[in-house]
Design a protein around this motif. Structure first.
Motif, PDB file in Angstrom:
ATOM      1  N   UNK A   1       0.816   6.539   3.490  1.00 35.22           N
ATOM      2  CA  UNK A   1       1.968   6.877   4.323  1.00 35.22           C
ATOM      3  C   UNK A   1       1.937   6.200   5.693  1.00 35.22           C
ATOM      4  N   UNK A   2       0.764   6.116   6.309  1.00 35.20           N
ATOM      5  CA  UNK A   2       0.719   5.624   7.686  1.00 35.20           C
ATOM      6  C   UNK A   2      -0.299   4.506   7.905  1.00 35.20           C
ATOM      7  N   UNK A   3      -0.873   3.956   6.863  1.00 38.30           N
ATOM      8  CA  UNK A   3      -1.883   2.915   7.022  1.00 38.30           C
ATOM      9  C   UNK A   3      -1.248   1.557   7.307  1.00 38.30           C
ATOM     10  N   UNK A   4      -2.020   0.689   7.973  1.00 35.94           N
ATOM     11  CA  UNK A   4      -1.687  -0.725   8.183  1.00 35.94           C
ATOM     12  C   UNK A   4      -0.553  -0.959   9.175  1.00 35.94           C
ATOM     13  N   UNK A   5      -0.413  -0.081  10.152  1.00 31.62           N
ATOM     14  CA  UNK A   5       0.522  -0.338  11.240  1.00 31.62           C
ATOM     15  C   UNK A   5       1.940  -0.595  10.785  1.00 31.62           C
TER      16      UNK A   5
ATOM     17  N   UNK B   1       0.835  -1.198   0.000  1.00 32.33           N
ATOM     18  CA  UNK B   1       0.000   0.000   0.000  1.00 32.33           C
ATOM     19  C   UNK B   1       0.873   1.253   0.000  1.00 32.33           C
ATOM     20  N   UNK B   2       0.508   2.217  -0.824  1.00 29.94           N
ATOM     21  CA  UNK B   2       1.296   3.446  -0.941  1.00 29.94           C
ATOM     22  C   UNK B   2       0.958   4.483   0.126  1.00 29.94           C
TER      23      UNK B   2
ATOM     24  N   UNK C   1      13.249   4.208   4.083  1.00 33.52           N
ATOM     25  CA  UNK C   1      13.392   5.449   3.312  1.00 33.52           C
ATOM     26  C   UNK C   1      13.289   6.628   4.284  1.00 33.52           C
ATOM     27  N   UNK C   2      14.393   7.329   4.505  1.00 33.64           N
ATOM     28  CA  UNK C   2      14.405   8.414   5.496  1.00 33.64           C
ATOM     29  C   UNK C   2      13.466   9.557   5.111  1.00 33.64           C
ATOM     30  N   UNK C   3      13.320   9.827   3.816  1.00 27.88           N
ATOM     31  CA  UNK C   3      12.420  10.900   3.391  1.00 27.88           C
ATOM     32  C   UNK C   3      10.961  10.528   3.681  1.00 27.88           C
ATOM     33  N   UNK C   4      10.630   9.268   3.461  1.00 23.95           N
ATOM     34  CA  UNK C   4       9.264   8.812   3.751  1.00 23.95           C
ATOM     35  C   UNK C   4       9.000   8.878   5.257  1.00 23.95           C
ATOM     36  N   UNK C   5       9.993   8.498   6.051  1.00 24.86           N
ATOM     37  CA  UNK C   5       9.826   8.574   7.498  1.00 24.86           C
ATOM     38  C   UNK C   5       9.640  10.019   7.949  1.00 24.86           C
ATOM     39  N   UNK C   6      10.404  10.938   7.359  1.00 29.11           N
ATOM     40  CA  UNK C   6      10.256  12.355   7.709  1.00 29.11           C
ATOM     41  C   UNK C   6       8.850  12.848   7.399  1.00 29.11           C
TER      42      UNK C   6
END
Length: 206
Positions: A66-70, A63-64, A77-82
């Motif tokens: 950002x914060x779904x599905x625990x 799933x794309x 990916x540090x940018x995604x985490x930011x």
């Protein structure tokens, strides 16, 4: 920002605990530990409306959102985490456990009777949790593990399909930080503990 003089050795390196959330997350990512963000209550962030109503064929891992599905949202990916941290201000930083990260964490909760047992539990990288317990980080043994230590109250096991809140998160109930203590590296799981956590084989077919 949380400052603490303790340090932890991870795979032969030292990672200072006195880091911002984003800097700490980058350290975990550098060691191959997928990270994501929990809500302020220490639970995963609620799925978006589309994911809540998706059918059984919906790919949680792919799933794309950002914060779904625990823990399926965990990333290297540090940018995604930011971006997660910006979307969930005040959330807790979490590490996904299991074979995906190479980690198996023994979660000891004294409030529920959890106690250290030197006969089973050897020194390793340790987090003092904000709730007054301990997270003991071991290298994952490679096979399935039980979700709790049999016959021992207050000791859960975070392996495949699990996660732990990580420093420098702040416990929502106590206001105290999670912090690395002891300065030890992530150790191999002791043979006695590994044996205790290995599920019994299924019964043989007649």
């Amino acid at each position: 920002r949380y400052d603490h003089p303790e340090q932890i050795k991870v795979k032969g390196k030292k990672a200072p605990a006195g880091l911002t959330f984003e800097a700490a997350a980058r350290r975990y990512i550098d060691h191959g530990w997928p990270v994501f963000v929990l809500g302020r209550s220490k639970r995963p962030v609620a799925n978006c409306p589309a994911c809540r109503t998706a059918g059984p064929d919906h790919d949680k891992a792919g799933c794309a959102c950002l914060t779904c599905h625990g823990f399926y949202a965990a990333t290297l990916d540090s940018a995604r985490l930011a971006a997660m941290l910006r979307k969930v201000p005040g959330g807790l930083l979490a590490i996904r456990t299991g074979r995906v990260s190479g980690l198996c964490v023994v979660d000891i909760d004294p409030r529920n009777g959890g106690q250290l047992d030197p006969a089973l539990i050897a020194p390793t990288a340790t987090v003092a949790t904000g709730g007054g317990g301990w997270h003991l980080y071991y290298r994952h043994p490679g096979g399935p593990t039980l979700p709790a230590l049999p016959g021992r109250a207050g000791i859960d096991i975070k392996g495949d399909g699990g996660y732990v809140a990580a420093p420098p998160s702040i416990h929502p109930g106590t206001g105290r930080p999670y912090r690395w203590v002891g300065g030890r590296g992530v150790a191999e799981m002791p043979p006695a503990l590994r044996a205790a956590l290995t599920p019994a084989p299924p019964p043989a077919l007649p």
